[in-house]
Scaffold this active site. Structure first.
Site, PDB file in Angstrom:
ATOM      1  N   LYS A 112       0.822  -1.213   0.000  1.00  0.00           N
ATOM      2  CA  LYS A 112       0.000   0.000   0.000  1.00  0.00           C
ATOM      3  C   LYS A 112       0.854   1.260   0.000  1.00  0.00           C
ATOM      4  O   LYS A 112       0.517   2.232  -0.660  1.00  0.00           O
ATOM      5  CB  LYS A 112      -0.937   0.022   1.221  1.00  0.00           C
ATOM      6  CG  LYS A 112      -2.120  -0.924   1.099  1.00  0.00           C
ATOM      7  CD  LYS A 112      -3.135  -0.650   2.194  1.00  0.00           C
ATOM      8  CE  LYS A 112      -4.198  -1.746   2.266  1.00  0.00           C
ATOM      9  NZ  LYS A 112      -5.055  -1.603   3.445  1.00  0.00           N
ATOM     10  N   LYS A 195      -5.316 -11.315  -6.978  1.00  0.00           N
ATOM     11  CA  LYS A 195      -6.571 -11.432  -6.228  1.00  0.00           C
ATOM     12  C   LYS A 195      -7.551 -10.348  -6.674  1.00  0.00           C
ATOM     13  O   LYS A 195      -7.140  -9.262  -7.084  1.00  0.00           O
ATOM     14  CB  LYS A 195      -6.313 -11.349  -4.722  1.00  0.00           C
ATOM     15  CG  LYS A 195      -5.907  -9.965  -4.230  1.00  0.00           C
ATOM     16  CD  LYS A 195      -5.891  -9.884  -2.711  1.00  0.00           C
ATOM     17  CE  LYS A 195      -5.446  -8.467  -2.314  1.00  0.00           C
ATOM     18  NZ  LYS A 195      -5.292  -8.246  -0.900  1.00  0.00           N
ATOM     19  N   LYS A 198     -10.318  -3.965  -5.076  1.00  0.00           N
ATOM     20  CA  LYS A 198     -10.765  -2.650  -5.552  1.00  0.00           C
ATOM     21  C   LYS A 198      -9.674  -1.944  -6.330  1.00  0.00           C
ATOM     22  O   LYS A 198      -9.958  -1.074  -7.137  1.00  0.00           O
ATOM     23  CB  LYS A 198     -11.143  -1.766  -4.363  1.00  0.00           C
ATOM     24  CG  LYS A 198     -12.420  -2.203  -3.708  1.00  0.00           C
ATOM     25  CD  LYS A 198     -13.627  -1.605  -4.415  1.00  0.00           C
ATOM     26  CE  LYS A 198     -14.888  -2.223  -3.870  1.00  0.00           C
ATOM     27  NZ  LYS A 198     -16.075  -1.916  -4.613  1.00  0.00           N
TER      28      LYS A 198
END
Ligand code: TYM
Length: 332
Positions: A112, A195, A198
């Site tokens: 992230k 995976k 979003k």
């Protein structure tokens, strides 16, 4: 009854199919057998910038979706993380027994923060996993139903619980991950190597449960498979087809071998057309139920208020014990 706890971020708006199959579906099942605590993790959400109005709306939306998915406030405790201040309080204590290097090794933070640019990532994002540790330990959870991407955070929880217990005396239950093999990782329909998430590069591979059912059917029909035509479950050789078989199997309660037999000699088109219909049958009532809860925010808020009260009773007891062990002077 053994206890389970889990959480989901409100940020996304609509849940996606990976959230549902990887986690929420298990939450619904576990409320029958376990003392279950489930929460919308708004404290975690603000580790990246959020618009305040949207955050508030998305928090209600997340709760509405959890109820629409089948959580029953009479069978489980459903609450919002920020309604229970003990989460932030225990997180501070756990921060102070976590090594800097240890926190730096969390892969989700690395991913992230790389996306945001290391200088822009917040300290909250860095300590995100430690707040999750506090979430779990506060409820003395035995099991934590999540998808595969959360495994490392549960390992950290065990490490920190062991450390705290060793240093200050037995206080916390060591939790185990509850991860179902079949649905541990649902893949992107356009890129079955990654995976479903979003942050996918294209929205075409992401099934949002609240999207127009027609749009969802279209995404299923244009899912990436391979140049072969055989319908066979083989994650290494046929990841796209295998992902579709997993989704189909779980949503209908048909086993994968049964599906392989059903589609023997038929092409991918037949499989996708049928799965599109299965999906539409699933999301249509889900959207309606979610809307019903949203239409009645007073009922929704009162469910969450009761949930917070029940959660707080448990969390406060654990926090008081941890504070006492650490050596804080009790307030008179
Ligand atoms: P979150 O909000 O990212 O995701 C919610 C749940 O969905 C699962 N999941 C998936 N499972 C299978 N395949 C996928 N493609 C997929 N994508 C998401 C996640 O594994 C998760 O179980 N850090 C957590 C929230 C959290 C939490 C907790 C969880 C905060 N405190 C305490 C457990 C216990 C998160 O961001 O989940």
């Amino acid at each position: 009854r053994p206890r389970v706890l889990s959480g989901i971020q409100p940020t996304a708006g609509s849940f996606h199919l990976g959230n549902y199959l990887g986690a929420v579906r298990q939450w619904v099942a576990l409320q029958e057998t376990h003392d279950a605590f489930y929460m919308v993790v708004d404290l975690h959400a603000i580790t990246v910038p959020q618009d305040p109005k949207e955050l508030r709306a998305n928090t209600r939306l997340a709760a509405a979706q959890l109820l629409a998915a089948g959580l029953d406030p009479d069978r489980c405790t459903l609450f919002v993380q920020s309604h229970v201040p003990e989460h932030a309080q225990l997180a501070w204590v756990m921060n102070c027994i976590t090594g800097f290097g240890e926190a730096s090794r969390m892969t989700q933070f690395k991913d992230k923060s790389a996306k945001q640019g290391a200088d822009r990532a917040s300290v909250g994002l860095f300590t995100y996993p430690i707040l999750q540790v506090a979430d779990i330990l506060l409820y003395q959870a035995h099991e934590v139903p999540v998808g595969e991407d959360q495994r490392q955070h549960i390992e950290l929880t065990r490490d920190l619980a062991t450390r705290f217990n060793g240093r200050f005396g037995d206080t916390f239950t060591l939790p185990k991950p509850y991860i179902l093999k079949e649905t541990a990782k649902i893949y992107d329909l356009q890129d079955p190597a990654v995976k479903m998430s979003k942050s996918a590069s294209t929205p075409k591979g992401l099934i949002n449960l609240l999207d127009e059912p027609k749009a969802t059917a279209k995404k299923v029909k244009s899912a990436v498979t391979d140049t072969d035509t055989v319908i066979r479950y083989d994650v290494a050789e046929k990841p796209g087809v295998s992902n579709l078989l997993t989704i189909y199997s779980v949503l209908t309660g048909t086993t994968v071998p049964e599906l392989e037999e059903k589609y023997a000699g038929k092409g991918y088109g037949a499989l996708k057309t049928d799965l599109a219909e299965v999906m539409v049958d699933f999301v249509t009532p889900f959207r309606e139920r979610t809307q019903q809860y949203l239409d009645d925010p007073e009922t929704l808020d009162s469910i969450l208020a009761k949930g917070a009260e029940k959660a707080r009773a448990v969390a406060a007891e654990t926090l008081a014990q941890a504070y006492e062990r650490v050596g804080f002077l009790p307030a008179k």
